[in-house]
Design a protein around this motif. Structure first.
Motif, PDB file in Angstrom:
ATOM      1  N   GLU A 170       0.832  -1.213   0.000  1.00 43.74           N
ATOM      2  CA  GLU A 170       0.000   0.000   0.000  1.00 43.74           C
ATOM      3  C   GLU A 170       0.860   1.254   0.000  1.00 43.74           C
ATOM      4  N   GLU A 171       1.937   1.200   0.764  1.00 47.53           N
ATOM      5  CA  GLU A 171       2.797   2.382   0.840  1.00 47.53           C
ATOM      6  C   GLU A 171       3.405   2.702  -0.508  1.00 47.53           C
ATOM      7  N   MET A 172       3.554   1.665  -1.312  1.00 54.02           N
ATOM      8  CA  MET A 172       4.104   1.848  -2.654  1.00 54.02           C
ATOM      9  C   MET A 172       3.058   2.499  -3.568  1.00 54.02           C
ATOM     10  N   GLY A 173       1.832   2.581  -3.074  1.00 51.39           N
ATOM     11  CA  GLY A 173       0.783   3.195  -3.881  1.00 51.39           C
ATOM     12  C   GLY A 173      -0.230   2.194  -4.390  1.00 51.39           C
TER      13      GLY A 173
ATOM     14  N   PRO B  27       9.428   3.511  -3.712  1.00 52.79           N
ATOM     15  CA  PRO B  27       9.939   2.172  -3.460  1.00 52.79           C
ATOM     16  C   PRO B  27      11.463   2.184  -3.486  1.00 52.79           C
ATOM     17  N   VAL B  28      12.059   1.294  -2.708  1.00 52.06           N
ATOM     18  CA  VAL B  28      13.516   1.265  -2.689  1.00 52.06           C
ATOM     19  C   VAL B  28      14.015   0.617  -3.974  1.00 52.06           C
ATOM     20  N   THR B  29      15.027   1.202  -4.515  1.00 52.54           N
ATOM     21  CA  THR B  29      15.549   0.736  -5.798  1.00 52.54           C
ATOM     22  C   THR B  29      16.902   0.073  -5.602  1.00 52.54           C
ATOM     23  N   LEU B  30      17.364  -0.457  -6.689  1.00 51.98           N
ATOM     24  CA  LEU B  30      18.647  -1.140  -6.646  1.00 51.98           C
ATOM     25  C   LEU B  30      19.757  -0.199  -6.206  1.00 51.98           C
ATOM     26  N   SER B  31      19.713   1.026  -6.650  1.00 55.56           N
ATOM     27  CA  SER B  31      20.811   1.925  -6.274  1.00 55.56           C
ATOM     28  C   SER B  31      20.718   2.304  -4.803  1.00 55.56           C
ATOM     29  N   ASP B  32      19.511   2.301  -4.243  1.00 55.42           N
ATOM     30  CA  ASP B  32      19.407   2.496  -2.802  1.00 55.42           C
ATOM     31  C   ASP B  32      20.181   1.401  -2.090  1.00 55.42           C
ATOM     32  N   VAL B  33      19.939   0.177  -2.539  1.00 48.96           N
ATOM     33  CA  VAL B  33      20.613  -0.959  -1.918  1.00 48.96           C
ATOM     34  C   VAL B  33      22.116  -0.828  -2.098  1.00 48.96           C
ATOM     35  N   ALA B  34      22.520  -0.488  -3.306  1.00 47.49           N
ATOM     36  CA  ALA B  34      23.948  -0.356  -3.589  1.00 47.49           C
ATOM     37  C   ALA B  34      24.564   0.680  -2.665  1.00 47.49           C
ATOM     38  N   ALA B  66      21.910  -5.585   3.060  1.00 46.41           N
ATOM     39  CA  ALA B  66      21.290  -4.287   2.792  1.00 46.41           C
ATOM     40  C   ALA B  66      19.923  -4.480   2.144  1.00 46.41           C
ATOM     41  N   ALA B  67      19.861  -5.386   1.183  1.00 46.66           N
ATOM     42  CA  ALA B  67      18.598  -5.638   0.481  1.00 46.66           C
ATOM     43  C   ALA B  67      17.532  -6.088   1.464  1.00 46.66           C
ATOM     44  N   ALA B  68      17.915  -7.007   2.338  1.00 39.10           N
ATOM     45  CA  ALA B  68      16.950  -7.518   3.306  1.00 39.10           C
ATOM     46  C   ALA B  68      16.512  -6.391   4.240  1.00 39.10           C
ATOM     47  N   ARG B  69      17.481  -5.618   4.689  1.00 34.32           N
ATOM     48  CA  ARG B  69      17.173  -4.537   5.620  1.00 34.32           C
ATOM     49  C   ARG B  69      16.203  -3.545   4.994  1.00 34.32           C
ATOM     50  N   LEU B  70      16.430  -3.212   3.747  1.00 34.63           N
ATOM     51  CA  LEU B  70      15.590  -2.214   3.077  1.00 34.63           C
ATOM     52  C   LEU B  70      14.331  -2.823   2.465  1.00 34.63           C
ATOM     53  N   ASN B  71      14.215  -4.157   2.539  1.00 37.67           N
ATOM     54  CA  ASN B  71      13.047  -4.814   1.951  1.00 37.67           C
ATOM     55  C   ASN B  71      12.982  -4.600   0.443  1.00 37.67           C
ATOM     56  N   TYR B  72      14.113  -4.732  -0.159  1.00 35.71           N
ATOM     57  CA  TYR B  72      14.175  -4.502  -1.597  1.00 35.71           C
ATOM     58  C   TYR B  72      13.513  -5.632  -2.395  1.00 35.71           C
ATOM     59  N   THR B  73      12.777  -5.274  -3.411  1.00 31.90           N
ATOM     60  CA  THR B  73      12.321  -6.242  -4.416  1.00 31.90           C
ATOM     61  C   THR B  73      12.627  -5.685  -5.782  1.00 31.90           C
TER      62      THR B  73
END
Lengths: 363, 363
Positions: A170-173, B27-34, B66-73
Motif C-alpha cells: 500500500e505504501e508503494m501506492g 519504493p527502494v531501488t537497486l541503487s538504494d541498496v547499492a 542491505a537488500a533484506a534490511r531495506l526490503n528490496y524487491t
DNA sequence: GGAATCACGGAAAGCCTATTCCAACTGCTC
DNA sequence: GAGCAGTTGGAATAGGCTTTCCGTGATTCC
C-alpha cells in the motif's frame, strides 16, 4: 498429429529453418515509429498512448499511419517503468481449478476488463508463506492492486508478516482488497459467511432437522471458523446446542470431505441426520464418501454445503447450499480497486440460502 | 462487517488517515541498496539477480544484508526492459470459469512454476478478434511465450490474421504453443480429439448402440469438427453411416447442450438411443434438458461426453467420456516453451475412453 | 622477477517510454 | 506593431535495471 522422432522429413524443414535462423527481429519501438513518421519521439508518444497534450491532426495521422504500417505495439514494461505505475491488478486465489475460485476469477476479470484493467492470477496453494512471497513480487511489479481471495488464517503468527507485506504494498501506492475475510486491516468485500451459515442453520431447523454434524476445512481458516460459528449461532437461535465434538476438521476440498466421512464411526453416522460442510466441494466429497458406505442421500443422511458452485446444477439430488453472488463480489472488488479509499472498511455481500432436495422437509 | 455510511467513527480514522496522507513512499531501488551496501549498482545487481559473474563473498553478504534490511524487491518491469525478455508466459483460454480450462490453467501453472516461469491468464471469450488483440498486446509485453488453448476456428478468414500476429510474436523471440488444434503452422500439443472420439464410437458400438445423435459446438470450431469427424469415423469402422442431419450444432457450453436438446423434436428423440456431445459441459446440459422433458438417463437415452472434467465425479449416473490427461498437457506445453524448437510440430497426448453408467451395455 | 592471465569492481551505455522544460510560433489585444 | 498568452513540437531527462567495457590488483607460469 504427425510425429518426427529423429530424422525430419523435408516437409518440416521450413519450420526448423524458421526457428533456426532465429533472427529475433528487433521489435519496432516508439522511436522507429517516430522516425518513420518524421516526428520526434515525444510527439509519437503523445499520439499513440493516451496523453493530455494535443498534437496537430496532420502529424497525428502520420504517426498513426506509421505505427500501423510498422505494426507497432507499445512496450508495456517500459511504460510501467516510465509511468511508475501499471494497470495490472493481481488476483490471489488458493486454487484456480477450484470451481469457486475460477468463477470468482471470471467475475473479477470481466469487471476489470470493463474498467480497462488487466488481471493476473496467482495461486497461493493455501500457503501463507507463498502468499507473502507473491505480494512481495507484486510490489516489485508495481501492480496497481492485489485482491486476496481465499486462505486467510486465523493464526496471527501468520497474519503479522502478511500484514507487513501488504502494508508495504500500500505504501508503494497499490491497493489491497480482501475477499471474504475481515481479520486484516484492509478494505474487504465480505461474503457474510457468518450470516449465511446462520440463516442456513435456521432454515434447516425449520425443516425439522435436529441432529447435525459439521465438516470444516482446516480449523485455522477464517472461512471455516466463520461458517461454523454462524451455523452454531443459527442452531443456538433455535435452542439447539452443538457439542464441540460434532465438528470435524479436515481439508477444505473434495478429498477432505470424502476422507472425513470415510473416517467416521458407524455409531457417529447413526447419530447424524444432516451434515453441513463448509463448502460445496467438501459436501460433494462427503456425499461420495457416504454413498461409498452404502448410505442414501437424503433418505439416510441429508447434506448441505456453501458457495453454490456452478457444477451443482448437475448434481442429483440438488445440494442445499448458501449462494454467494460472485459476479457482485467481482464487481465490488474492482470498484474498490478503482475508487478512492472509502474508509468503509468492509462491504457485505449478502449470501442467500438455497434449499434443495438434499435436505427435504422431515416427516 | 461494519459499515460507515457518512460520518466515520474514531475507530476508522486511523485507516482513513493512512489512506489520506498517501505518502506513496518511493519504493527502494537497486541503487538504494547499492548505496546502503557501499558498492556500485552493478555489483548489487550481480548479487541480487542471478548473474553469471561472481562477486566477492564479503561484498555479496553486505549487499544481501542491505537488500533484506531495506526490503528490496526487484522491479520486474525494469528488468524486462533491460533484459529485453521476460519470464512470463501467457495462457489464452476461452473461459476461465469453464472446468476444462481452469483445470488446464492449473496444470500449466504448476508446470510453469517448476520451471521458474510465471503465467498470466487471459480470456478470449471465444472471440478471434479478441484473441488477435491479446497476442498483439503480449508482443508488447515481451511475453516469453503464448499458449493458445481453446477456440480455434476452421475458417481461414479468421486464421490468417491470427497467424500473422502469432508469427510476429515469434519473430520477436517469443514461443507459440497451441493446444488441441493442428490447423496452424506452430508447435502443438494435440489432444487426439479425432482418435479419442473414434475409439469412443467404436466402444459404444461394441456396447450395442446403433442409433446416435451428435451435439456439436459451433460448427467452425476445430474441436467440434475433429471430435465429430472422429466419431463419424469410429462408426464407419463398424459399418454405421451417420447422416448429416444427425449432427446438431449449438453452443460449446452447458447452455448450448441444454437448449439443443430442448429444441429437439419428439420424433427425433424417439429415434435416438445415444447422444454424444463434443464436450462434457454440453453433455451435462443435454442431460438436464432431457430430464426436463421427462426422459431417464440412461434408460431412455444414453449420453456421452468428452474431456472428463473433474466435476463428473459428482454426477450420477457417471458420464461416459473421453479422458484428457490435462496434467500431461500442461507439462508438455511448458516443455515446448522451454525447450529449443524441436521441429516436431505436434505431440499427441493420448485421450482414453472412460465408459461409465450413462452408457450401459444394451440388452 | 617479469610477463601473461585471471578475477572482479565500477563507470557508463543502453533498453523503451513518459514527461518536463524550452523554444518557436500562432493569434490577440490595445 | 509591440507585448502577451496560448499552442505545440522537440530535446533532454527520468525511471530502474542489465551488461559491456575498462582498469586494477592478484595470481600464475617460466
Amino acid at each position: 498429429m504427425l510425429r518426427f522422432p529423429h530424422a525430419a522429413p523435408a516437409a518440416v524443414k521450413g519450420t526448423m529453418a524458421r526457428a533456426a535462423e532465429d533472427v529475433r527481429r528487433k521489435p519496432v519501438t516508439l522511436s522507429d515509429v517516430a522516425a518513420a513518421a518524421g516526428v520526434s519521439q515525444a510527439t509519437a508518444s503523445r499520439c499513440l498512448n493516451g496523453s493530455e497534450r494535443k498534437v496537430n491532426p496532420e502529424l497525428r495521422e502520420k504517426v498513426l499511419a506509421a505505427a500501423a504500417r510498422l505494426n507497432y505495439t507499445a512496450n508495456l514494461s517500459a511504460q510501467t517503468v516510465a509511468r511508475g505505475t501499471s494497470t495490472t491488478v493481481a488476483l490471489l486465489v488458493s486454487d484456480i481449478a477450484d470451481a469457486y475460485f475460477s468463477s470468482m476469477a471470471a467475475s473479477v476479470m470481466s469487471a476489470a476488463e470493463a474498467k480497462g484493467l488487466r488481471v493476473t492470477i496467482a495461486v497461493t496453494e493455501r500457503n501463507v508463506e507463498r502468499e507473502i512471497e507473491l505480494v512481495r513480487e507484486l510490489r516489485g511489479q508495481h501492480a496497481r492492486a492485489v485482491i486476496l481471495a481465499g486462505s486467510g488464517y486465523v493464526d496471527s503468527r501468520f497474519a503479522e508478516p502478511l500484514v507487513r507485506e501488504l502494508t508495504m504494498f500500500e505504501e508503494m501506492g497499490g491497493r489491497v482488497v480482501l475477499i471474504s475475510r475481515t481479520d486484516l486491516p484492509f478494505e474487504t468485500v465480505d461474503l457474510d459467511n457468518l450470516g449465511g451459515a446462520r440463516r442456513l442453520a435456521s432454515a434447516l431447523v425449520r425443516l425439522g432437522y435436529e441432529s447435525f454434524r459439521l465438516l470444516g476445512g482446516e480449523e485455522q481458516l477464517v472461512a471455516t471458523r466463520d461458517r461454523i460459528e454462524g451455523f452454531r449461532l443459527g442452531l443456538a437461535d433455535a435452542g439447539i446446542h452443538l457439542d464441540a465434538d460434532r465438528v470435524i476438521y479436515s481439508d477444505f476440498s473434495w478429498e477432505g470431505g470424502f476422507t472425513a466421512v470415510q473416517a467416521m464411526d458407524d455409531k457417529v453416522l447413526a447419530d447424524t441426520r444432516l451434515i453441513f460442510a463448509v463448502n460445496d466441494e467438501m459436501a460433494l466429497g462427503a456425499i461420495a464418501g457416504l454413498r461409498g458406505r452404502g448410505l442414501r442421500i437424503p433418505e439416510d443422511i441429508a447434506v448441505a454445503g456453501f458457495d453454490d458452485i456452478r457444477s451443482l446444477r448437475d448434481v442429483v439430488p440438488g445440494l442445499t447450499t448458501v449462494r454467494v453472488p460472485l459476479v457482485e463480489v467481482g464487481r465490488e472488488a474492482i470498484a474498490r480497486v478503482i475508487g478512492s479509499p472509502s474508509g468503509e472498511r468492509s462491504r457485505v455481500v449478502v449470501a442467500t440460502v438455497a434449499l434443495r432436495d438434499s435436505t427435504p422437509r422431515l416427516n
